[in-house]
Design an enzyme around this catalytic site. Sequence first.
Site, PDB file in Angstrom:
ATOM      1  N   GLY A   1      -5.185   0.984   3.844  1.00 46.46           N
ATOM      2  CA  GLY A   1      -6.338   1.841   4.107  1.00 46.46           C
ATOM      3  C   GLY A   1      -6.755   1.837   5.557  1.00 46.46           C
ATOM      4  O   GLY A   1      -6.276   1.041   6.368  1.00 46.46           O
TER       5      GLY A   1
ATOM      6  N   MET B   1     -10.437  11.843   7.225  1.00 45.01           N
ATOM      7  CA  MET B   1     -10.168  11.143   8.484  1.00 45.01           C
ATOM      8  C   MET B   1      -8.843  11.653   9.050  1.00 45.01           C
ATOM      9  O   MET B   1      -7.809  10.992   8.969  1.00 45.01           O
ATOM     10  CB  MET B   1     -10.143   9.640   8.241  1.00 45.01           C
ATOM     11  CG  MET B   1     -11.480   9.106   7.735  1.00 45.01           C
ATOM     12  SD  MET B   1     -11.422   7.380   7.208  1.00 45.01           S
ATOM     13  CE  MET B   1     -11.198   6.542   8.772  1.00 45.01           C
TER      14      MET B   1
ATOM     15  N   HIS C   1      12.921  37.501   5.242  1.00 50.04           N
ATOM     16  CA  HIS C   1      14.021  36.906   4.488  1.00 50.04           C
ATOM     17  C   HIS C   1      15.226  36.731   5.413  1.00 50.04           C
ATOM     18  O   HIS C   1      15.548  37.650   6.174  1.00 50.04           O
ATOM     19  CB  HIS C   1      14.414  37.812   3.309  1.00 50.04           C
ATOM     20  CG  HIS C   1      15.648  37.355   2.597  1.00 50.04           C
ATOM     21  ND1 HIS C   1      15.612  36.357   1.637  1.00 50.04           N
ATOM     22  CD2 HIS C   1      16.944  37.737   2.704  1.00 50.04           C
ATOM     23  CE1 HIS C   1      16.839  36.157   1.184  1.00 50.04           C
ATOM     24  NE2 HIS C   1      17.673  36.989   1.818  1.00 50.04           N
TER      25      HIS C   1
ATOM     26  N   GLY D   1       1.482   4.020   4.548  1.00 50.47           N
ATOM     27  CA  GLY D   1       2.525   3.165   4.004  1.00 50.47           C
ATOM     28  C   GLY D   1       3.791   3.938   3.681  1.00 50.47           C
ATOM     29  O   GLY D   1       4.907   3.493   3.968  1.00 50.47           O
TER      30      GLY D   1
ATOM     31  N   GLU E   1       2.109  -1.022  -4.738  1.00 50.46           N
ATOM     32  CA  GLU E   1       0.900  -0.214  -4.868  1.00 50.46           C
ATOM     33  C   GLU E   1       0.071  -0.695  -6.061  1.00 50.46           C
ATOM     34  O   GLU E   1       0.589  -0.860  -7.156  1.00 50.46           O
ATOM     35  CB  GLU E   1       1.257   1.255  -5.025  1.00 50.46           C
ATOM     36  CG  GLU E   1       0.093   2.178  -5.362  1.00 50.46           C
ATOM     37  CD  GLU E   1      -1.050   2.090  -4.355  1.00 50.46           C
ATOM     38  OE1 GLU E   1      -2.212   1.978  -4.805  1.00 50.46           O
ATOM     39  OE2 GLU E   1      -0.785   2.119  -3.144  1.00 50.46           O
TER      40      GLU E   1
ATOM     41  N   GLY F   1       0.825  -1.207   0.000  1.00 49.10           N
ATOM     42  CA  GLY F   1       0.000   0.000   0.000  1.00 49.10           C
ATOM     43  C   GLY F   1       0.856   1.253   0.000  1.00 49.10           C
ATOM     44  O   GLY F   1       1.620   1.488   0.943  1.00 49.10           O
TER      45      GLY F   1
ATOM     46  N   HIS G   1      -6.774  16.657  13.137  1.00 50.85           N
ATOM     47  CA  HIS G   1      -7.050  18.085  13.310  1.00 50.85           C
ATOM     48  C   HIS G   1      -8.455  18.445  12.863  1.00 50.85           C
ATOM     49  O   HIS G   1      -9.059  19.364  13.397  1.00 50.85           O
ATOM     50  CB  HIS G   1      -6.006  18.943  12.579  1.00 50.85           C
ATOM     51  CG  HIS G   1      -5.633  18.486  11.214  1.00 50.85           C
ATOM     52  ND1 HIS G   1      -4.717  17.484  10.982  1.00 50.85           N
ATOM     53  CD2 HIS G   1      -6.030  18.906   9.988  1.00 50.85           C
ATOM     54  CE1 HIS G   1      -4.563  17.315   9.677  1.00 50.85           C
ATOM     55  NE2 HIS G   1      -5.369  18.150   9.056  1.00 50.85           N
TER      56      HIS G   1
ATOM     57  N   GLU H   1       4.683   6.908   4.985  1.00 51.74           N
ATOM     58  CA  GLU H   1       5.273   7.443   6.207  1.00 51.74           C
ATOM     59  C   GLU H   1       6.123   6.391   6.917  1.00 51.74           C
ATOM     60  O   GLU H   1       7.277   6.637   7.287  1.00 51.74           O
ATOM     61  CB  GLU H   1       4.171   7.954   7.135  1.00 51.74           C
ATOM     62  CG  GLU H   1       3.506   9.229   6.633  1.00 51.74           C
ATOM     63  CD  GLU H   1       2.356   9.683   7.494  1.00 51.74           C
ATOM     64  OE1 GLU H   1       1.970  10.862   7.394  1.00 51.74           O
ATOM     65  OE2 GLU H   1       1.809   8.863   8.270  1.00 51.74           O
TER      66      GLU H   1
END
Length: 307
Positions: A111, A157, A284, A23, A41, A18, A160, A25
């Site tokens: 998932g 989902m 800057h 996956g 995948e 996946g 936050h 991360e």
Amino acid sequence: STGALDLEKVPEKLTVIGGGVIGLELGSVWSRLGSEVTVVEFLDSIGGIGIDSEVAKQFMAILKKQGMQFKMKTKVTGVAKKGAKCTVSSEAAAGGSPESWDSDVVLVCVGRREFRDNLGLETVGVELEGKKVKVDHHYRTNIPSIYAIGDIVKGPMLAHKAEDEGCLVSEYLATGKEPHLDYNCVPSVVYTHPEVAWVGKTEEDLKKEGVAFKKGKYVFGANSRAKANQEDVGFVKVLSDKQTDKLLGVHIVNAIAGELIGEACIAIEYGAASEDIARVCHAHPTLSEALKGAAQMTAFGKAINSP
């Protein structure tokens, strides 16, 4: 994901089934710790639902340079455990010759689902819409004393998003203030290295909706802070309405993309144009100047410090 964080040692070879957010991360973490990571995948792009296709392509190119391997448009047909190792079997998603390889650890990241276990919804008769709890604009279910938020209701989902819904419902119950949350302004972040963050529409969304748009890109290779930090991979992409210049979407690939996306969330929430960001003075040297540069490219077709 819990199992992936419980590994007692760095696996020599790791297969991730996946190529969505979770996956990537977890694969990115273990790759940086020294694992030989292979991501399988089923689709032809990584990043899951909502990611811009141009971003996904360049994101995968970056991860490949880091050593991660990808088997795209591929389906896993089986995983067999043999002693301390696993044999992963696959074939092309459209059908084709089978392939297999050995892996020390296999992570299944195909998932997420709504967590409704033991909530007792059926017992009290809470109405569902498919797999989601049906709520009105006050987040109230068909049972007047029960409200629902988070993954079990519509919308992304994300933690936050659920937190904001909780605050809105609490405020409504305490004061009667009408809750409002624009899901188009909820940012998404992939916590790899570099990170990928976006808010608003993708190019594919706008083309599908028939919205004429302008696009501006600015690479971090032209940003002095990014070069000083030796984090100059990635870019910012800004999308705006072709006629009104109203900001429609912002997409960022950078080591701290999740931090940079907040400015874009505010701009979209309050109906800003790309020119508004382009004309606001940014400190800057900062990475946020790349967002200003991309906005300048969108609004004017050129940027002060473009390569």
